[in-house]
Design a protein around this motif. Structure first.
Motif, short mmCIF file in Angstrom:
data_model
loop_
_atom_site.label_atom_id
_atom_site.label_comp_id
_atom_site.label_asym_id
_atom_site.label_seq_id
_atom_site.Cartn_x
_atom_site.Cartn_y
_atom_site.Cartn_z
N ILE A 170 13.59 -46.92 -8.24
CA ILE A 170 14.32 -48.06 -8.95
C ILE A 170 14.02 -48.07 -9.99
O ILE A 170 15.20 -47.76 -11.02
CB ILE A 170 14.16 -49.59 -8.72
N SER A 174 17.27 -47.45 -12.42
CA SER A 174 17.41 -47.98 -13.20
C SER A 174 18.18 -47.61 -15.15
O SER A 174 18.96 -48.55 -15.75
CB SER A 174 16.47 -49.46 -13.27
N GLU A 175 17.52 -46.69 -15.33
CA GLU A 175 18.08 -46.07 -16.38
C GLU A 175 18.98 -45.75 -16.48
O GLU A 175 19.44 -45.58 -17.75
CB GLU A 175 16.47 -44.83 -17.01
N ASP A 178 24.37 -49.77 -13.75
CA ASP A 178 24.42 -50.04 -13.87
C ASP A 178 24.25 -51.60 -12.88
O ASP A 178 24.44 -52.71 -13.38
CB ASP A 178 26.34 -50.14 -14.61
N LEU A 180 22.91 -51.27 -9.03
CA LEU A 180 22.01 -50.31 -8.00
C LEU A 180 22.50 -50.93 -6.30
O LEU A 180 22.63 -52.13 -6.23
CB LEU A 180 20.20 -51.06 -8.16
N LEU A 196 13.48 -55.23 -5.68
CA LEU A 196 15.03 -55.90 -6.49
C LEU A 196 14.80 -56.80 -6.40
O LEU A 196 15.44 -57.51 -7.90
CB LEU A 196 15.93 -54.65 -5.20
N GLN A 199 14.02 -57.15 -10.25
CA GLN A 199 14.50 -56.17 -11.44
C GLN A 199 15.80 -57.77 -12.23
O GLN A 199 16.18 -58.63 -11.95
CB GLN A 199 15.72 -55.28 -10.65
N LYS A 201 19.54 -56.22 -12.67
CA LYS A 201 19.88 -55.36 -12.56
C LYS A 201 20.97 -56.12 -11.95
O LYS A 201 20.33 -56.01 -10.82
CB LYS A 201 20.04 -53.99 -12.17
#
Ligand code: PEP
Ligand code: MN
Length: 336
Positions: A170, A174-175, A178, A180, A196, A199, A201
């Motif tokens: 993850i 994520s880096e 945009d 996942l 998730l 997160q 995102k």
């Protein structure tokens, strides 16, 4: 939930059901009709209704509230737009995500990004971690692939979606990405879904090939209940008795999901059909059925693709499809 008692149910049986409901944390409201007794159970509990159906004297259990409360349309009747910079998914504009199945090289993903961007895609897809049926198949380029994907997207004005297969991936995905993506095989990987949920995102959850719509929304519930309601739900084909294509794209799941939940609905005709000649009609159908976004595989050299070549559209086919979709969406009061 309403527990309908049998006509011949005794007072003792009715009391036992009421006790069970109370122990499960429900408020029970009894209604004694001419022939039957109904027990209305009110509460935010999720129960396996079979537990009640098996009690003596019970005729049937009718669920009247959805078990996926936080994913339910009732929770956000107006629907939800997911915003990634200037790209909004879930509004009047239909968003197209396109790209290769897997990132294979810097040149490959850059070439494809250039084509799909010119034709009107807004988001670049491409797997860096690939869930392959066989352990001997290409498994993806990992971080190197994510880097190529991001570079290509930035160069061509696109956002990025890529799959995360397990919790440890993850932070890295994520880096670069945009959105996942949770693959169909991981739809019920509840530990991954919970993580998730922590997160910030957007997450696109693909429906499992053997999952019901309700099971799919219970999986989105894992993400939302963790605090992340930036969820997209994707119909990518299910297993039926029909064997002529890879899966059966459940077009009717699109309007059903739109009614049951407020998440934007995505359709994936590439994985559903598995053949490029069938992707185009099913993409048209999915948009006509109300999909908010499509995710499509495109490859400029599909004969030599590492993965899913037969279902990849050629850039010219993708361009032609985009032209057709423009006509379809305008008839629906949308744009693309
Ligand atoms: C994919 O989109 O790359 C993919 C593997 O799809 P699915 O999880 O639907 O099989
Ligand atoms: Mn693929």
């Amino acid at each position: 939930m309403i527990v309908v008692m049998e006509e011949k149910a005794t007072e003792t049986q009715i009391s036992k059901v009421i006790d069970r409901l109370t122990n499960l944390g429900f408020d029970t409201h009894r209604s004694t009709g001419v022939t039957r007794t109904l027990l209305g159970a009110v509460g935010a509990k999720v129960v396996d209704t079979r537990e009640l159906e098996l009690l003596e004297g019970v005729a049937e259990v009718v669920r009247i509230t959805t078990p996926y409360k936080l994913s339910s349309r009732e929770f956000k009747p107006e629907g939800m737009e997911i915003r990634i910079g200037d790209v909004r998914i879930g509004g009047d504009r239909v968003v197209v995500m396109a790209g290769p199945c897997a990132v294979e090289s810097r040149e490959q993903v850059d070439t494809i990004a250039s084509y799909v961007s010119r034709s009107g895609a807004r988001i670049l897809r491409g797997g860096a971690f690939k869930p392959r049926t066989s352990p001997y198949s290409f498994q993806g380029l990992g971080e190197e692939g994510l880097r190529y994907l991001r570079e290509a997207a930035d160069r061509h004005g696109l956002k990025v979606i890529s799959e995360v297969m397990e919790i440890s991936q993850i932070p890295m995905v994520s880096e670069y990405a945009d959105i996942l993506q949770v693959g169909a095989r991981n739809m019920q990987n509840f530990n991954l879904l919970r993580e998730l949920g922590r997160q910030r995102k957007p997450v696109m959850l693909k429906r499992g090939p053997a999952a019901t719509i309700e099971e799919t929304l219970l999986s989105t519930e894992y993400i939302v209940s963790g605090g992340n309601n930036q969820v997209l739900v994707c119909e990518r084909g299910i297993r039926t008795f029909e064997t002529s294509l890879r899966y059966t794209l459940d077009i009717s799941a699109i309007p059903v999901l739109k009614k049951l939940t407020y998440f934007p609905v995505v359709a994936d005709p590439s994985h559903a059909t598995g053949r490029r000649d069938k992707v185009i009609p099913m993409a048209r159908a999915a948009v006509a059925a109300g999909a908010d976004a499509l995710i499509l595989e495109v490859h400029h050299d599909p004969d030599n693709a590492q993965c899913d070549g037969p279902q990849a559209l050629l850039p010219a086919q993708f361009d032609g499809l985009m032209g057709q979709l423009r006509v379809i969406v305008s008839a629906m009061g949308r744009t693309i």
